[in-house]
Design an enzyme around this catalytic site. Structure first.
Site, PDB file in Angstrom:
ATOM      1  N   ASP A  55       5.183  -4.456   6.008  1.00  0.00           N
ATOM      2  CA  ASP A  55       5.309  -5.820   6.494  1.00  0.00           C
ATOM      3  C   ASP A  55       5.366  -6.866   5.358  1.00  0.00           C
ATOM      4  O   ASP A  55       6.294  -7.670   5.277  1.00  0.00           O
ATOM      5  CB  ASP A  55       4.093  -6.044   7.415  1.00  0.00           C
ATOM      6  CG  ASP A  55       4.069  -7.418   7.979  1.00  0.00           C
ATOM      7  OD1 ASP A  55       5.129  -7.874   8.407  1.00  0.00           O
ATOM      8  OD2 ASP A  55       2.989  -8.033   7.990  1.00  0.00           O
ATOM      9  N   GLY A  84       0.851  -1.200   0.000  1.00  0.00           N
ATOM     10  CA  GLY A  84       0.000   0.000   0.000  1.00  0.00           C
ATOM     11  C   GLY A  84       0.878   1.239   0.000  1.00  0.00           C
ATOM     12  O   GLY A  84       1.905   1.266   0.671  1.00  0.00           O
ATOM     13  N   ASP A 122       3.510  -0.455  12.312  1.00  0.00           N
ATOM     14  CA  ASP A 122       3.446  -1.765  12.968  1.00  0.00           C
ATOM     15  C   ASP A 122       4.724  -2.599  12.829  1.00  0.00           C
ATOM     16  O   ASP A 122       4.716  -3.792  13.110  1.00  0.00           O
ATOM     17  CB  ASP A 122       2.241  -2.561  12.421  1.00  0.00           C
ATOM     18  CG  ASP A 122       2.273  -2.728  10.916  1.00  0.00           C
ATOM     19  OD1 ASP A 122       3.244  -2.258  10.283  1.00  0.00           O
ATOM     20  OD2 ASP A 122       1.341  -3.320  10.363  1.00  0.00           O
ATOM     21  N   ARG A 130       0.780  -5.134  -4.906  1.00  0.00           N
ATOM     22  CA  ARG A 130       0.981  -6.177  -3.900  1.00  0.00           C
ATOM     23  C   ARG A 130       1.433  -7.479  -4.565  1.00  0.00           C
ATOM     24  O   ARG A 130       1.199  -8.568  -4.052  1.00  0.00           O
ATOM     25  CB  ARG A 130      -0.305  -6.379  -3.091  1.00  0.00           C
ATOM     26  CG  ARG A 130      -0.713  -5.140  -2.265  1.00  0.00           C
ATOM     27  CD  ARG A 130      -1.689  -5.482  -1.177  1.00  0.00           C
ATOM     28  NE  ARG A 130      -2.287  -4.311  -0.545  1.00  0.00           N
ATOM     29  CZ  ARG A 130      -1.782  -3.693   0.525  1.00  0.00           C
ATOM     30  NH1 ARG A 130      -0.672  -4.115   1.060  1.00  0.00           N
ATOM     31  NH2 ARG A 130      -2.400  -2.650   1.044  1.00  0.00           N
ATOM     32  N   ARG A 188      -5.153  -2.613  10.858  1.00  0.00           N
ATOM     33  CA  ARG A 188      -5.685  -3.971  10.714  1.00  0.00           C
ATOM     34  C   ARG A 188      -5.473  -4.781  11.997  1.00  0.00           C
ATOM     35  O   ARG A 188      -6.433  -5.231  12.613  1.00  0.00           O
ATOM     36  CB  ARG A 188      -4.908  -4.571   9.550  1.00  0.00           C
ATOM     37  CG  ARG A 188      -5.190  -5.927   9.164  1.00  0.00           C
ATOM     38  CD  ARG A 188      -4.416  -6.231   7.896  1.00  0.00           C
ATOM     39  NE  ARG A 188      -5.127  -5.714   6.736  1.00  0.00           N
ATOM     40  CZ  ARG A 188      -6.072  -6.399   6.103  1.00  0.00           C
ATOM     41  NH1 ARG A 188      -6.380  -7.614   6.497  1.00  0.00           N
ATOM     42  NH2 ARG A 188      -6.689  -5.892   5.070  1.00  0.00           N
ATOM     43  N   ASP A 195       0.685   2.210   9.267  1.00  0.00           N
ATOM     44  CA  ASP A 195       0.184   1.545  10.477  1.00  0.00           C
ATOM     45  C   ASP A 195       1.186   1.580  11.639  1.00  0.00           C
ATOM     46  O   ASP A 195       0.815   1.274  12.765  1.00  0.00           O
ATOM     47  CB  ASP A 195      -0.143   0.074  10.165  1.00  0.00           C
ATOM     48  CG  ASP A 195      -1.236  -0.049   9.121  1.00  0.00           C
ATOM     49  OD1 ASP A 195      -2.041   0.883   9.015  1.00  0.00           O
ATOM     50  OD2 ASP A 195      -1.267  -1.069   8.421  1.00  0.00           O
ATOM     51  N   THR A 222       5.119   2.216   6.392  1.00  0.00           N
ATOM     52  CA  THR A 222       3.764   1.788   6.755  1.00  0.00           C
ATOM     53  C   THR A 222       3.054   2.871   7.551  1.00  0.00           C
ATOM     54  O   THR A 222       3.605   3.387   8.519  1.00  0.00           O
ATOM     55  CB  THR A 222       3.748   0.478   7.590  1.00  0.00           C
ATOM     56  OG1 THR A 222       2.568   0.465   8.412  1.00  0.00           O
ATOM     57  CG2 THR A 222       4.931   0.327   8.510  1.00  0.00           C
TER      58      THR A 222
HETATM   59  O1  F6P Z   1      -1.014  -1.659   5.432  1.00  0.00           O
HETATM   60  C1  F6P Z   1      -1.501  -0.423   5.119  1.00  0.00           C
HETATM   61  C2  F6P Z   1      -2.987  -0.427   4.950  1.00  0.00           C
HETATM   62  O2  F6P Z   1      -3.339   0.906   4.691  1.00  0.00           O
HETATM   63  C3  F6P Z   1      -3.802  -1.026   6.108  1.00  0.00           C
HETATM   64  O3  F6P Z   1      -3.963  -0.161   7.199  1.00  0.00           O
HETATM   65  C4  F6P Z   1      -5.090  -1.379   5.412  1.00  0.00           C
HETATM   66  O4  F6P Z   1      -5.772  -2.429   6.069  1.00  0.00           O
HETATM   67  C5  F6P Z   1      -4.637  -1.814   4.061  1.00  0.00           C
HETATM   68  O5  F6P Z   1      -3.389  -1.182   3.816  1.00  0.00           O
HETATM   69  C6  F6P Z   1      -5.597  -1.491   2.950  1.00  0.00           C
HETATM   70  O6  F6P Z   1      -5.085  -1.997   1.765  1.00  0.00           O
HETATM   71  P1  F6P Z   1      -5.688  -1.755   0.297  1.00  0.00           P
HETATM   72  O7  F6P Z   1      -5.254  -0.394  -0.153  1.00  0.00           O
HETATM   73  O8  F6P Z   1      -5.064  -2.820  -0.519  1.00  0.00           O
HETATM   74  O9  F6P Z   1      -7.155  -1.846   0.411  1.00  0.00           O
END
Ligand code: F6P
Length: 348
Positions: free
Chosen positions: A104, A11, A130, A73, A172, A128, A126
Site C-alpha cells: 500500500d 515491509g 489488503d 520505508r 493492521r 496483509d 503484501t
Molecule cells: O504491511 C505489512 C506489515 O507486516 C503489517 O502487517 C505490519 O503491521 C507491519 O508491516 C509491520 O511493519 P514493520 O516491519 O515496519 O514493523
C-alpha cells in the site's frame, strides 16, 4: 529493447525474490532488455544506489525469503528533492522506467511519482492481502501457512495444560491473515479490526467450551483488533509522520480472559516470523506471473499501472485505482459466515 529499473519497497515478504527473478528472466532471456536493481526501496533511485542484474546474479533466488535488493520505508515525498532525484537517476542510467514491487505505502508513492510523469509499473506485495485491486497479493499465502502451523502447535500445548492461548497475528487494518489462519487452524475465537469485540463475548465462548468438557481454547487476534468503542493497541507512541507500531493486543486480551474466567491464559505474538522464510508454491507461482506480466506491461509502455491478479489472467489497473481503497474483510462475507457456521466466535 527496454531498460528497466526494479526495486522492492516497504515491509518484506516471501516471494519478492521470485518476482525479481521473473523480471530478470523475462526481461533478459530472448527479449534483450536490460534490468537494473535498486537498493533498499525508494532509497536506491533517490541516491542512485544500483547494480545491473543478470541471469547469473539472480540464479537460485526463487525459493529464498526476503529480497536480494533490500527494502526500506524511505518516502521520496518526505524529501524536497526526492521525486527530482529519482527522475535524474532514471535519466542518468538511461532507464525507460521502473518496476516498483511494494504494498500500500510503496504503491502510493509510485502513484504520486507517476502523476509527476515518472514512468512506473507497480507489482502488489503484501502479506496483509489488503490491496483491493488484485484478487491476491503474494506473501499472504505463506504468512497464512506459517500462522496456521503456529496455531496447530499451540493447540497441543494448550490442550495438555488446559489453558487458553491467545495468538497475535499481523493485520493492521485488515484481518485477512487472522481470519484465514484462524479458520484453517480451528480457532475458537477470532478477533479482527473489522469486527470490534466485547471481552464478555470472548469469555462466554471460552466458558461454553469449558462447560462442554473442552478445557482449552484458542483465540486468534489480528494486531489491529479493538474492543467495541475502544482503540488499537500501540507498542509505542508513533514518531511524527510514521505509521504507529502496533502490538500487545493479545497480551491485553489474555489478561482480561484470565481475570474474568479464572482460566490460565498465555499470549504470543507471532510477528515477523510471518514475513520470513520460503514462499509457498502458490506464492512462487503468483510472484513469477506478476514479474513476467510487469515486464510485458513495460514493453507495451503501459506505465502508471499495477499488475493485478484477475484469475485466471493478469490485468493492469491504473495505480491511482490500485491505491484508492483498502480491501478490508467484509463482515458479512462468505468466509466470515462459514466461520460462524463452524462455531467460531468473533467476540461480537
Ligand atoms: O504491511 C505489512 C506489515 O507486516 C503489517 O502487517 C505490519 O503491521 C507491519 O508491516 C509491520 O511493519 P514493520 O516491519 O515496519 O514493523
Amino acid at each position: 529493447m527496454v531498460r528497466i529499473g526494479v526495486l522492492t519497497g516497504g515491509g518484506d515478504c516471501p516471494g519478492l525474490n521470485a518476482v525479481i527473478r521473473a523480471v530478470v528472466r523475462r526481461g533478459i532471456d530472448d527479449h534483450g532488455h536490460e534490468i537494473v536493481g535498486f537498493k533498499d526501496g525508494w532509497r536506491g533511485p533517490i541516491e542512485g544506489a544500483h547494480e545491473e542484474l543478470s541471469v547469473e546474479s539472480t540464479r537460485g533466488i526463487l525459493p529464498r525469503g526476503g529480497t536480494i535488493l533490500g527494502s526500506s520505508r524511505t518516502n521520496p515525498f518526505k524529501r524536497d528533492d526526492g521525486p527530482d532525484a529519482i527522475r535524474a537517476t532514471l535519466e542518468s542510467l538511461s532507464l525507460d522506467g521502473l518496476i516498483a514491487i511494494g504494498g500500500d505505502g510503496s504503491l502510493r508513492i509510485a502513484c504520486g511519482l507517476a502523476e509527476k510523469g515518472i514512468p512506473i509499473i507497480g507489482v502488489p506485495k503484501t502479506i496483509d492481502n489488503d490491496l483491493a485491486a488484485t484478487v491476491a497479493s503474494f506473501g499472504f499465502d505463506t504468512a497464512v501457512t506459517t500462522a496456521t502451523d503456529a496455531i496447530d502447535k499451540l493447540h497441543s500445548t494448550a490442550e495438555s495444560h488446559e489453558r487458553v492461548m491467545v495468538v497475535e497475528l499481523m493485520g493492521r487494518y485488515c484481518g485477512w491473515i487472522a481470519l484465514s489462519a484462524g479458520i484453517a487452524g480451528s480457532a475458537d475465537v477470532i478477533l479482527l479490526p473489522e469486527i470490534p469485540y466485547r471481552i464478555e463475548k470472548v469469555c462466554e465462548k471460552i466458558m461454553a467450551r469449558e462447560a462442554s468438557g473442552r478445557h482449552f481454547s484458542m483465540v486468534v487476534c489480528a494486531e489491529g483488533a479493538m474492543p467495541v468503542g475502544g482503540e488499537m493497541t500501540l507498542l509505542e507512541k508513533p514518531e511524527p509522520g510514521r505509521e504507529a507500531r502496533l502490538g500487545g493486543v493479545a497480551d491485553k486480551v489474555a489478561r482480561a480472559i484470565e481475570k474474568r474466567t479464572g482460566k490460565e491464559t498465555r499470549s504470543l505474538v507471532l510477528g515477523h516470523l510471518q514475513r520470513g522464510g520460503m514462499p509457498t508454491a502458490f506464492d512462487r507461482m503468483l510472484s513469477l506471473r506478476f514479474g513476467a506480466a510487469a515486464v510485458r506491461l513495460a514493453e507495451e509502455g503501459r506505465w502508471g499501472t499495477m499488475v493485478a491478479y484477475d484469475p485466471p489472467d493478469m490485468a493492469a489497473v491504473p495505480l491511482a485505482e490500485a491505491v484508492a481503497s483498502l480491501k478490508t474483510v467484509p463482515v458479512d462475507c462468505d468466509t466470515v459466515r462459514t466461520a460462524r457456521e463452524l462455531g467460531i466466535s468473533f467476540g461480537d
